[in-house]
Motif scaffolding. Structure first.
Motif, mmCIF file in Angstrom:
data_model
loop_
_atom_site.group_PDB
_atom_site.id
_atom_site.type_symbol
_atom_site.label_atom_id
_atom_site.label_comp_id
_atom_site.label_asym_id
_atom_site.label_seq_id
_atom_site.Cartn_x
_atom_site.Cartn_y
_atom_site.Cartn_z
ATOM 1 N N PHE A 623 -15.936 -66.146 -35.727
ATOM 2 C CA PHE A 623 -16.166 -64.820 -35.215
ATOM 3 C C PHE A 623 -15.646 -64.908 -33.782
ATOM 4 O O PHE A 623 -15.587 -65.840 -33.069
ATOM 5 N N CYS A 624 -15.565 -63.719 -33.242
ATOM 6 C CA CYS A 624 -15.277 -63.307 -31.934
ATOM 7 C C CYS A 624 -16.038 -61.936 -31.308
ATOM 8 O O CYS A 624 -16.415 -61.010 -32.107
ATOM 9 N N ASP A 625 -16.636 -62.320 -30.419
ATOM 10 C CA ASP A 625 -17.543 -61.239 -29.673
ATOM 11 C C ASP A 625 -17.095 -60.586 -28.700
ATOM 12 O O ASP A 625 -16.493 -61.372 -27.759
ATOM 13 N N VAL A 626 -16.981 -59.444 -28.416
ATOM 14 C CA VAL A 626 -16.714 -58.452 -27.291
ATOM 15 C C VAL A 626 -17.935 -57.959 -26.686
ATOM 16 O O VAL A 626 -18.400 -57.222 -27.402
ATOM 17 N N LEU A 627 -18.371 -58.732 -25.543
ATOM 18 C CA LEU A 627 -19.693 -58.301 -25.106
ATOM 19 C C LEU A 627 -19.526 -57.439 -23.886
ATOM 20 O O LEU A 627 -18.600 -57.685 -23.225
ATOM 21 N N VAL A 628 -20.534 -56.542 -23.919
ATOM 22 C CA VAL A 628 -20.359 -55.625 -22.539
ATOM 23 C C VAL A 628 -21.103 -56.218 -21.581
ATOM 24 O O VAL A 628 -22.444 -56.565 -21.493
ATOM 25 N N ILE A 629 -20.621 -56.634 -20.231
ATOM 26 C CA ILE A 629 -21.492 -57.369 -19.256
ATOM 27 C C ILE A 629 -22.014 -56.118 -18.393
ATOM 28 O O ILE A 629 -21.419 -55.266 -18.066
ATOM 29 N N PRO A 635 -24.386 -44.533 -25.696
ATOM 30 C CA PRO A 635 -23.730 -43.946 -27.100
ATOM 31 C C PRO A 635 -23.437 -42.506 -26.713
ATOM 32 O O PRO A 635 -22.675 -41.775 -27.457
ATOM 33 N N GLU A 636 -24.207 -41.994 -25.742
ATOM 34 C CA GLU A 636 -24.008 -40.419 -25.731
ATOM 35 C C GLU A 636 -22.447 -40.187 -24.951
ATOM 36 O O GLU A 636 -22.001 -39.142 -25.199
ATOM 37 N N GLN A 637 -22.074 -41.123 -24.341
ATOM 38 C CA GLN A 637 -20.592 -40.832 -23.747
ATOM 39 C C GLN A 637 -19.609 -41.909 -23.817
ATOM 40 O O GLN A 637 -18.570 -41.650 -23.319
ATOM 41 N N GLU A 638 -19.930 -43.000 -24.508
ATOM 42 C CA GLU A 638 -18.867 -44.280 -24.561
ATOM 43 C C GLU A 638 -19.147 -45.210 -25.613
ATOM 44 O O GLU A 638 -20.141 -45.082 -26.316
ATOM 45 N N CYS A 639 -18.016 -45.846 -26.197
ATOM 46 C CA CYS A 639 -18.313 -46.493 -27.255
ATOM 47 C C CYS A 639 -16.997 -47.400 -27.510
ATOM 48 O O CYS A 639 -15.828 -47.178 -26.555
ATOM 49 N N LEU A 640 -17.111 -48.670 -28.366
ATOM 50 C CA LEU A 640 -15.713 -49.205 -28.791
ATOM 51 C C LEU A 640 -15.409 -48.994 -30.161
ATOM 52 O O LEU A 640 -16.440 -48.991 -31.025
ATOM 53 N N THR A 655 -19.097 -55.697 -36.744
ATOM 54 C CA THR A 655 -20.267 -55.020 -36.360
ATOM 55 C C THR A 655 -20.248 -54.467 -35.016
ATOM 56 O O THR A 655 -19.580 -55.027 -34.352
ATOM 57 N N ASN A 656 -20.679 -53.128 -34.849
ATOM 58 C CA ASN A 656 -20.665 -52.423 -33.768
ATOM 59 C C ASN A 656 -21.853 -52.375 -33.267
ATOM 60 O O ASN A 656 -22.927 -51.699 -33.736
ATOM 61 N N THR A 658 -24.251 -51.192 -29.028
ATOM 62 C CA THR A 658 -24.168 -51.010 -27.604
ATOM 63 C C THR A 658 -23.676 -52.199 -26.663
ATOM 64 O O THR A 658 -23.647 -51.818 -25.766
ATOM 65 N N ALA A 659 -24.318 -53.247 -27.237
ATOM 66 C CA ALA A 659 -24.125 -54.393 -26.453
ATOM 67 C C ALA A 659 -22.557 -54.970 -26.841
ATOM 68 O O ALA A 659 -22.173 -55.831 -25.969
ATOM 69 N N GLY A 660 -21.877 -54.523 -27.758
ATOM 70 C CA GLY A 660 -20.476 -55.113 -27.889
ATOM 71 C C GLY A 660 -20.024 -54.837 -29.287
ATOM 72 O O GLY A 660 -20.671 -54.164 -30.017
ATOM 73 N N TYR A 661 -18.902 -55.666 -29.550
ATOM 74 C CA TYR A 661 -18.374 -55.357 -30.790
ATOM 75 C C TYR A 661 -18.043 -56.966 -31.159
ATOM 76 O O TYR A 661 -17.640 -57.853 -30.501
ATOM 77 N N SER A 662 -18.582 -57.064 -32.456
ATOM 78 C CA SER A 662 -18.417 -58.545 -33.206
ATOM 79 C C SER A 662 -17.453 -58.539 -34.451
ATOM 80 O O SER A 662 -17.746 -57.818 -35.283
ATOM 81 N N ILE A 663 -16.436 -59.047 -34.368
ATOM 82 C CA ILE A 663 -15.702 -59.472 -35.479
ATOM 83 C C ILE A 663 -16.005 -60.771 -36.158
ATOM 84 O O ILE A 663 -15.970 -61.901 -35.421
ATOM 85 N N TYR A 664 -16.280 -60.947 -37.400
ATOM 86 C CA TYR A 664 -16.741 -62.455 -38.003
ATOM 87 C C TYR A 664 -15.985 -62.409 -39.420
ATOM 88 O O TYR A 664 -15.615 -61.579 -40.053
ATOM 89 N N GLY A 665 -15.975 -63.740 -39.715
ATOM 90 C CA GLY A 665 -15.269 -64.032 -40.984
ATOM 91 C C GLY A 665 -14.578 -65.351 -40.745
ATOM 92 O O GLY A 665 -13.800 -65.370 -39.665
#
Length: 879
Positions: A623-629, A635-640, A655-656, A658-665
């Motif tokens: 897995f690789c996580d792209v986390l928001v610091i 969600p009203e005005q921004e997204c990954l 999976t997406n 508000t805390a970030g984007y997670s790619i797994y497998g």
């Protein structure tokens, strides 16, 4: 004269004697030896002697001789020779455990001639403290039973004495070899077998053979057992996350992991006892975990699957309590269990209470399985497939039907909320204070529930497959006479044959294999037991078991490194566009292994130098996580965003939140790079945001090996003259960049169309446009003059840098927070450093990344150098 004796004459050929006359008158004479007499050459002499008178005159011409007398001489011996042995060395072999009358006979001779000195009267063992004795005739015997295990060989020195007590000048060596009593059993095998990760299939007994002591063997039955029940979940299995394993095995999606590793998003397992190597949770009868609402849907439908790994021992007490694995009960007011999986008296019970739906009839509600494995303190894999009213249990891939099904009335519907728990059951009613009850004692792992689907036998077998086991090299060369059989996990191999040599060859081909890249280090015990049948005999040969072990070494740990551009700025319009901004255009993930080698420096004997060897490895990530610091995404005005098409053809899912984007497998680092390079950040309300920070972290083997934390800072450029920024950007971007960005013209026009210009805005745009024109004209003249004066600064990059330097003399207020008050010369030097770093990065990249690197150079980007201060605000180049 005639009356005197003048001579004595000896008759015989070359006799070594002579006779001389001592007194002629009396006739006395003496017999003497002419030369030394040797008894060893001749012991006796016999000859004839005659006496002669002097004759008629002094000349003795007419002498007369006497009658013949016989002389017999015997030579007396002197002890001049020592005894000597006939052989230079004597050898003998004895079998242990026997007392011999005579093991062997030594013999010495003496060259003296007399019986007294030529006979050997005695032999003697010179070597002290040996269990042997020797008699007068040279026969050697053992004085005690010899043991092969105690001593394989004895070397003893022996001397001899003649009857004159003269001993031999040289003692003789007598070597006695002790051979073991022929014991039937396996010969030529090693107790310790070493296995290094990545060795593939390695033979366990490459030179083994069976000794049967010439017994009349008709058939041999051999069982090889690899004991791995104390490693991991019963053997070395993949320790990827349950989601990744499901993906690898081709399971249908939608499985919900109820015991994930603790994180910010999955925090309900944070308080549980956990094994560090694998995601194994230990329940000691005092812990339970509440699954948050919304993780599992309330209505599981008539089809669903529960999977888990469980290790459980006998329950304490005569009437043991129920031990809850999974329980869904009323949160408050009442204490009804809607569905549950629990252990009770070494029985596995699944409870499923259906809601009332007009048909007020008995329904199957409890399903019981009685299995020894539930209480054997070993790891087993359980799958409960529910196709109501049929419930099937798979344990270690084998199907078991319930031995008892209990019916019950349906539950009347109510609006009471339900609480799903693991390791204990929530008791919401019937007590003064809600609490956990019916605690579980044991270990659980990979507990999942999949609503709406049941799992196939093939997928279940894959999920619990061992990655280590016994193997046979070259099956076709086993021979026709060998029958063999593996158990499902390949930890037990049974072979049968009627020819000893065939069995020997077959056992030499049995190997150990561990296909994990990073296997669990440690010992795997190995047992080989054999049964032999003989031709028509009641009593047959007994073969002792082999007890050996495989020592698996620790693999060199990989270091996963994420690199790339860690800071950039873009105008707000790009963030607001339909495609947004690509976050990680040049991300690079590398895994390296460091090997430590010790070599001795010849000049400095006292110090061993450590040589570090770094090898780049191709590993899989899971897995690789792209986390928001900082603050989560609004969600009203921004997204990954990520196009789902990027995941096609790969073993990846995403999976997406508000805390970030997670790619797994479980997939290659290259696949992860490809997907991460397409991740976009959109912000259609940029006025409230000036910058965003993200953190990228990747993992291998479900967190066993983790990468560095790669931090990225994104600046959103707000400015009243943002159109000026766009204009300059379009001037500097080359045509090939326009092609590489997806529909830039459309995105820009969409931005312009989305804004309804006011009168003030139009006036500002016109003013800024005039200003830009004047500046551009002035810069153009300066640059032309500069080109004429300096011929060596003709490259396109230098031109752009000159343009940048001149532009930096202009101050625009909204950008003050991104710039530091540096002198123009210092800024240009730092930009030169940045450009050099970008060039270096581009040169080191793979061919597949050239387009991204060109984009990085053509969009004017500020990147932090390794040696620059991390806290320094980056200078912005004018784009």
């Amino acid at each position: 004269f005639t009356g005197e004796i003048c001579a004595f004459k000896i008759h015989g050929q070359e006799m070594p004697f002579e006779a001389v006359v001592l007194n002629k008158t009396s006739g006395e004479g003496r017999l003497r030896a002419k030369s030394p007499i040797d008894c060893e050459l001749q012991k006796e002499y016999t000859f004839i002697i005659q006496a002669y008178d002097c004759g008629s005159g002094p000349g003795g011409t007419n002498w007369k001789k006497s009658h013949k007398a016989v002389v017999h001489i015997q030579v007396k011996d002197v002890n001049e020779f020592s005894p000597a042995f006939k052989e230079s060395m004597y050898k003998a072999t004895v079998t242990e455990g026997k007392i011999y009358d005579s093991i062997l006979q030594v013999e010495a001779i003496d060259e003296d001639c007399s019986p007294q000195y030529s006979q050997i009267c005695n032999y003697e063992i010179v070597t002290a403290d040996v269990p042997f004795a020797i008699d007068r005739n040279g026969n050697i015997r053992n004085t005690e039973k010899l043991s092969y295990d105690k001593q394989h060989q004895y070397d003893i020195m022996v001397t001899a004495f003649d009857c004159g007590q003269k001993h031999a000048t040289e003692d003789v060596l007598v070597r006695v070899n002790v051979k073991p009593v022929c014991k039937p059993g396996w010969q030529d095998w090693n107790k310790r077998i070493e296995y290094r990760p990545g060795s593939g299939s390695m033979p366990l007994f490459p030179s083994i053979h069976l000794e049967t002591c010439d017994g009349p063997v008709s058939s041999i039955h051999t069982t090889i057992e690899l004991q791995t029940n104390y490693i991991g979940k019963g053997c070395d299995r993949e320790t990827y996350s349950e989601k990744s394993l499901q993906k690898l095995c081709g399971a249908s999606s939608g499985a919900i992991d109820l015991l994930p590793s603790p994180s910010t998003t999955t925090n309900w397992t944070a308080g549980l006892l956990m094994d560090s190597n694998d995601i194994i949770f230990k329940f000691d009868g005092k812990q339970g975990a509440k699954i948050p609402d919304g993780i599992v849907p309330k209505n599981l439908t008539d089809q669903f699957t529960i999977t888990l790994w469980m290790k459980h021992g006998p329950s304490p007490g005569l009437r043991a309590e129920k031990e809850t694995i999974l329980c869904n009960s009323d949160k408050t007011e009442m204490n009804r269990h809607h569905y549950a999986l629990y252990v009770h008296n070494c029985r596995l019970v699944f409870l499923l209470r259906k809601d009332f739906d007009q048909a007020d009839t008995f329904r199957p509600a409890e399903f019981h399985w009685k299995l020894d494995q539930i209480c054997d303190k070993e790891w087993h894999y359980y799958v409960v497939n529910v196709e109501f009213p049929v419930v099937t249990l798979y344990m270690d891939g084998t199907t078991y039907e319930p031995y008892l099904v209990t019916n019950d009335w349906p539950i009347h519907p109510s609006h009471i909320a339900m609480q799903l728990t693991v390791g204990a059951c929530w008791q919401g009613g019937e007590v003064t204070k809600p609490r956990f009850a019916q605690y579980f004692h044991g270990s659980l792992a990979s507990l999942t529930i999949r609503p709406g689907k049941i799992e196939s036998q093939k997928v279940i077998s894959c999920l619990q497959a061992c990655k280590e086991g016994l193997d046979i090299n070259s099956l076709e060369s086993l021979g026709q006479g060998i029958k063999y059989h593996f158990n499902p996990s390949q930890s037990v191999l049974v072979m049968e044959g009627d020819d000893i040599e065939n069995i020997n060859q077959a056992l030499r081909k049995v190997s150990y294999i561990n296909s994990r890249q990073f296997p669990t280090a440690g010992i795997r015990r190995l047992k080989v037991s054999s049964k032999v049948q003989c031709f028509g005999e009641d009593v047959c040969i007994s073969i002792p078991d082999i007890d050996a072990y495989v020592m698996v070494f620790q693999a060199n740990e990989p270091k996963i490194t994420i690199t790339g551009m860690d800071h950039f700025a873009r105008p707000a319009a790009q963030f607001e566009s339909e495609r947004g901004v690509i976050l990680l255009p040049d991300i690079r993930i590398v895994s390296t292994v460091t090997k430590m080698e010790h070599r001795v420096d010849l000049r400095e004997h006292d110090r061993a130098n450590k040589q570090v060897v770094v090898e780049e490895m191709l590993h899989n990530l899971d897995f690789c996580d792209v986390l928001v610091i900082g603050a989560e995404l609004d969600p009203e005005q921004e997204c990954l965003e990520l196009d789902r098409g990027e995941l096609q053809g790969k073993h990846l899912d995403a999976t997406n939140s508000t805390a970030g984007y997670s790619i797994y497998g479980v997939d290659s680092m290259f696949s992860y790079e490809q997907v991460l390079r397409q991740l976009r950040y959109r912000n259609w309300g940029t006025s409230a945001t000036s910058d965003r920070k993200f953190r990228v972290k990747c993992s291998e083997l479900n967190g066993r090996y983790t990468s560095n934390e790669f931090n990225l800072e994104v600046n959103i450029l707000h400015s009243s003259n943002s159109n000026f920024m766009d204009h300059v950007n379009h001037m500097m971007v080359q045509p090939q960049f326009l092609q590489s960005v997806q529909h830039p013209e459309g995105s820009v026009s969409a931005v312009h169309n989305s804004v309804v210009p006011s009168v003030a805005t139009i006036v500002i745009i016109i003013c800024v446009s005039i200003l830009v024109f004047v500046i551009t004209l002035g810069v153009y003249r300066i640059r032309t003059a500069h080109q004429h004066s300096s011929a060596e600064h003709e490259g396109a990059k230098e031109n752009e840098m000159d343009w940048d330097d001149s532009a930096l003399t202009i101050t625009v207020n909204p950008m003050e927070k991104y710039e530091k008050p540096h002198q123009t010369e210092e800024e240009s030097e730092e930009e030169d450093i940045d450009d050099e770093e970008e060039d270096t990065t581009s040169a080191e990249s793979d061919d597949s990344e050239e387009e991204e690197e060109e984009e990085e150079e053509e969009e004017v980007i500020v990147q932090k150098g390794d040696k620059q201060n991390a806290t320094r605000q980056e200078q912005l180049e004018w784009d």
